[in-house]
Design a protein around this motif. Structure first.
Motif, PDB file in Angstrom:
ATOM      1  N   MET A 270       0.379 -17.609 -20.066  1.00  0.00           N
ATOM      2  CA  MET A 270      -0.994 -18.087 -20.245  1.00  0.00           C
ATOM      3  C   MET A 270      -1.916 -17.491 -19.180  1.00  0.00           C
ATOM      4  SD  MET A 270      -0.660 -22.094 -21.280  1.00  0.00           S
ATOM      5  CE  MET A 270       0.171 -22.610 -22.783  1.00  0.00           C
ATOM      6  N   GLN A 271      -1.424 -17.396 -17.943  1.00  0.00           N
ATOM      7  CA  GLN A 271      -2.221 -16.781 -16.886  1.00  0.00           C
ATOM      8  C   GLN A 271      -2.568 -15.338 -17.257  1.00  0.00           C
ATOM      9  OE1 GLN A 271      -0.759 -17.193 -12.823  1.00  0.00           O
ATOM     10  NE2 GLN A 271       0.431 -19.009 -13.387  1.00  0.00           N
ATOM     11  N   GLU A 272      -1.576 -14.626 -17.782  1.00  0.00           N
ATOM     12  CA  GLU A 272      -1.792 -13.228 -18.153  1.00  0.00           C
ATOM     13  C   GLU A 272      -2.767 -13.110 -19.316  1.00  0.00           C
ATOM     14  OE1 GLU A 272       2.241 -12.197 -18.793  1.00  0.00           O
ATOM     15  OE2 GLU A 272       2.642 -11.744 -16.689  1.00  0.00           O
ATOM     16  N   ARG A 273      -2.667 -14.024 -20.282  1.00  0.00           N
ATOM     17  CA  ARG A 273      -3.608 -14.022 -21.411  1.00  0.00           C
ATOM     18  C   ARG A 273      -5.025 -14.299 -20.898  1.00  0.00           C
ATOM     19  NH1 ARG A 273      -4.587 -16.329 -26.660  1.00  0.00           N
ATOM     20  NH2 ARG A 273      -6.729 -15.643 -27.114  1.00  0.00           N
ATOM     21  N   LEU A 274      -5.173 -15.270 -20.023  1.00  0.00           N
ATOM     22  CA  LEU A 274      -6.497 -15.603 -19.491  1.00  0.00           C
ATOM     23  C   LEU A 274      -7.083 -14.442 -18.694  1.00  0.00           C
ATOM     24  CD1 LEU A 274      -5.814 -19.293 -18.389  1.00  0.00           C
ATOM     25  CD2 LEU A 274      -7.378 -18.557 -20.215  1.00  0.00           C
ATOM     26  N   ASN A 275      -6.238 -13.780 -17.900  1.00  0.00           N
ATOM     27  CA  ASN A 275      -6.747 -12.639 -17.137  1.00  0.00           C
ATOM     28  C   ASN A 275      -7.165 -11.500 -18.057  1.00  0.00           C
ATOM     29  OD1 ASN A 275      -5.721  -9.772 -15.798  1.00  0.00           O
ATOM     30  ND2 ASN A 275      -7.118 -10.981 -14.541  1.00  0.00           N
ATOM     31  N   ALA A 276      -6.362 -11.226 -19.067  1.00  0.00           N
ATOM     32  CA  ALA A 276      -6.703 -10.162 -20.010  1.00  0.00           C
ATOM     33  C   ALA A 276      -8.029 -10.465 -20.699  1.00  0.00           C
ATOM     34  CB  ALA A 276      -5.586  -9.996 -21.041  1.00  0.00           C
ATOM     35  N   GLU A 277      -8.225 -11.729 -21.091  1.00  0.00           N
ATOM     36  CA  GLU A 277      -9.481 -12.112 -21.731  1.00  0.00           C
ATOM     37  C   GLU A 277     -10.652 -12.001 -20.743  1.00  0.00           C
ATOM     38  OE1 GLU A 277      -9.941 -12.604 -24.800  1.00  0.00           O
ATOM     39  OE2 GLU A 277      -7.992 -13.134 -25.659  1.00  0.00           O
ATOM     40  N   LEU A 278     -10.406 -12.388 -19.488  1.00  0.00           N
ATOM     41  CA  LEU A 278     -11.460 -12.289 -18.470  1.00  0.00           C
ATOM     42  C   LEU A 278     -11.860 -10.836 -18.256  1.00  0.00           C
ATOM     43  CD1 LEU A 278     -13.246 -13.570 -16.266  1.00  0.00           C
ATOM     44  CD2 LEU A 278     -11.307 -13.329 -14.690  1.00  0.00           C
ATOM     45  N   GLN A 279     -10.877  -9.936 -18.145  1.00  0.00           N
ATOM     46  CA  GLN A 279     -11.183  -8.523 -17.955  1.00  0.00           C
ATOM     47  C   GLN A 279     -11.978  -7.970 -19.138  1.00  0.00           C
ATOM     48  OE1 GLN A 279      -8.396  -5.745 -16.298  1.00  0.00           O
ATOM     49  NE2 GLN A 279      -6.971  -7.364 -15.719  1.00  0.00           N
ATOM     50  N   THR A 280     -11.602  -8.361 -20.317  1.00  0.00           N
ATOM     51  CA  THR A 280     -12.334  -7.917 -21.508  1.00  0.00           C
ATOM     52  C   THR A 280     -13.776  -8.407 -21.456  1.00  0.00           C
ATOM     53  OG1 THR A 280     -10.328  -7.887 -22.865  1.00  0.00           O
ATOM     54  CG2 THR A 280     -12.438  -8.053 -24.026  1.00  0.00           C
ATOM     55  N   ALA A 281     -13.954  -9.665 -21.091  1.00  0.00           N
ATOM     56  CA  ALA A 281     -15.299 -10.238 -21.011  1.00  0.00           C
ATOM     57  C   ALA A 281     -16.151  -9.527 -19.967  1.00  0.00           C
ATOM     58  CB  ALA A 281     -15.214 -11.730 -20.694  1.00  0.00           C
ATOM     59  N   MET A 282     -15.549  -9.207 -18.818  1.00  0.00           N
ATOM     60  CA  MET A 282     -16.304  -8.577 -17.745  1.00  0.00           C
ATOM     61  C   MET A 282     -16.760  -7.172 -18.121  1.00  0.00           C
ATOM     62  SD  MET A 282     -16.423 -10.910 -15.429  1.00  0.00           S
ATOM     63  CE  MET A 282     -17.000 -10.070 -13.968  1.00  0.00           C
ATOM     64  N   ARG A 283     -16.064  -6.543 -19.069  1.00  0.00           N
ATOM     65  CA  ARG A 283     -16.423  -5.185 -19.473  1.00  0.00           C
ATOM     66  C   ARG A 283     -17.467  -5.152 -20.597  1.00  0.00           C
ATOM     67  NH1 ARG A 283     -10.634  -4.442 -19.510  1.00  0.00           N
ATOM     68  NH2 ARG A 283      -9.918  -3.554 -17.528  1.00  0.00           N
ATOM     69  N   VAL A 284     -17.813  -6.309 -21.135  1.00  0.00           N
ATOM     70  CA  VAL A 284     -18.838  -6.343 -22.188  1.00  0.00           C
ATOM     71  C   VAL A 284     -20.186  -5.987 -21.560  1.00  0.00           C
ATOM     72  CG1 VAL A 284     -20.062  -7.827 -23.833  1.00  0.00           C
ATOM     73  CG2 VAL A 284     -17.574  -8.046 -23.548  1.00  0.00           C
TER      74      VAL A 284
END
Length: 330
Positions: A270-284
């Motif tokens: 779950m931590q890895e999923r949240l980080n991946a989603e955060l990185q994606t969001a930051m690149r928008v």
């Protein structure tokens, strides 16, 4: 804040690059069903709240989840941190943790309702905003050199400076600047920048330490005058503002910083999923534009950057707090 670990802009950008290349590993795991809750330890409308709401909207869209942002201000964010630490570790509970939560509070408070080392899983770095020294147009000051000279002239009463609160990054940055330059100034804490600004604009208190995110509007409107960037580099939005003096007795690279954390027992997938989603969001592009326009530097990076950044902070601030006898009432 820069320390012996030399957390400079170059190392920050290098870490961003390293983090941007990081990929989540292991099987992706979604949070438990139901709305997610994202706690912020400061009032609505503040800098940490702004970053959180921008990212919560984007993450909610990406993950097809409702994310409720819950403001729990009080006691330097410690009340919210305690609640976040005790929340269910099911991937649905998030917390915006700043320098204070992860670094300062353990030295400022006798007791805490959380353990910054054991109670949180670091998800990722979100953003930082440089700290600035501004003055009232009625103060008569136009440069830090003038302020320093006046403060050493034995004024009675001494010069005063305002900050958003006792033990805030702003307060501690000014105390470090005082220790490194011999500046003589008395701290006047307020309950947020919004509460301090009227007294500074009117000239009741001549100086204020403000973060760029909170100070950009009053600076642009000439309500206050910027005299010093405490971040150790030029601020893009204010290119004519001087950086820290060259004759400091030590490094000064002062920022207010926010990262994303979750309860410590949150499963690693779950931590890895949240980080991946955060990185994606930051690149928008729209997300980064909103944050950058508001005075925040962003980074699409994993927990490694947040961990390294806070380690650099811990190399200097606890010693400053101890040496200057800074405490915050429980």
């Amino acid at each position: 804040m820069q320390s012996d670990l030399s957390w400079s802009r170059r190392s920050f950008l290098a870490a961003i690059g390293a983090g941007a290349c990081a990929q989540a590993v292991g099987a992706a795991e979604s949070p438990a069903p139901g709305a997610m809750k994202w706690i912020v330890g400061y009032p609505a409308g503040g800098g940490a709240d702004f970053v959180t709401r921008v990212l919560a909207a984007q993450l909610g869209s990406q993950m097809k989840q409702d994310i409720e942002v819950v403001n729990m201000p009080g006691k330097g964010g410690t009340l919210a941190a305690g609640a976040a630490a005790r929340a269910a570790a099911d991937g649905r509970n998030l917390f915006t943790a700043d320098n204070g939560i992860l670094v300062y509070n353990a030295s400022l408070f006798k007791t805490l309702p959380y353990d910054p080392d054991k109670d949180f899983a670091l998800i990722g770095f979100m953003a930082r905003t440089p700290l600035l020294l501004v003055v009232s147009p009625k103060s008569g000051f136009t440069s830090f050199e003038q302020i320093l000279k006046a403060s050493k002239a034995g004024r009675t009463p001494p010069l005063q400076y305002a900050s958003p609160g006792e033990g805030s990054p702003h307060h501690l940055a000014m105390e470090l600047l005082k220790s490194q330059t011999g500046l003589v100034a008395t701290h006047v804490p307020y309950r947020g920048t919004g509460m301090a600004l009227p007294d500074v604009v009117s000239g009741k208190v001549p100086m204020l330490v403000v973060d760029l995110a909170g100070g950009l509007v009053p600076i642009k409107s000439a309500a206050v005058v910027p005299v010093l960037s405490m971040s150790g580099r030029r601020v893009t939005q204010l290119p004519d503002m001087p950086t820290v003096p060259y004759d400091l007795t030590g490094p000064l690279n002062a920022y207010a910083t926010v990262g994303l954390v979750a309860p410590a027992a949150t499963p690693m997938p779950m931590q890895e999923r949240l980080n991946a989603e955060l990185q994606t969001a930051m690149r928008v592009p729209e997300v980064s534009r909103k944050l950058n326009d508001a005075g925040w530097e962003t980074a699409a990076a994993d927990a490694t950057l947040l961990r390294a950044y806070m380690a650099a902070e811990r190399a200097i601030w606890p010693a400053l707090i101890r040496n200057r006898g800074i405490t915050v009432a429980q």
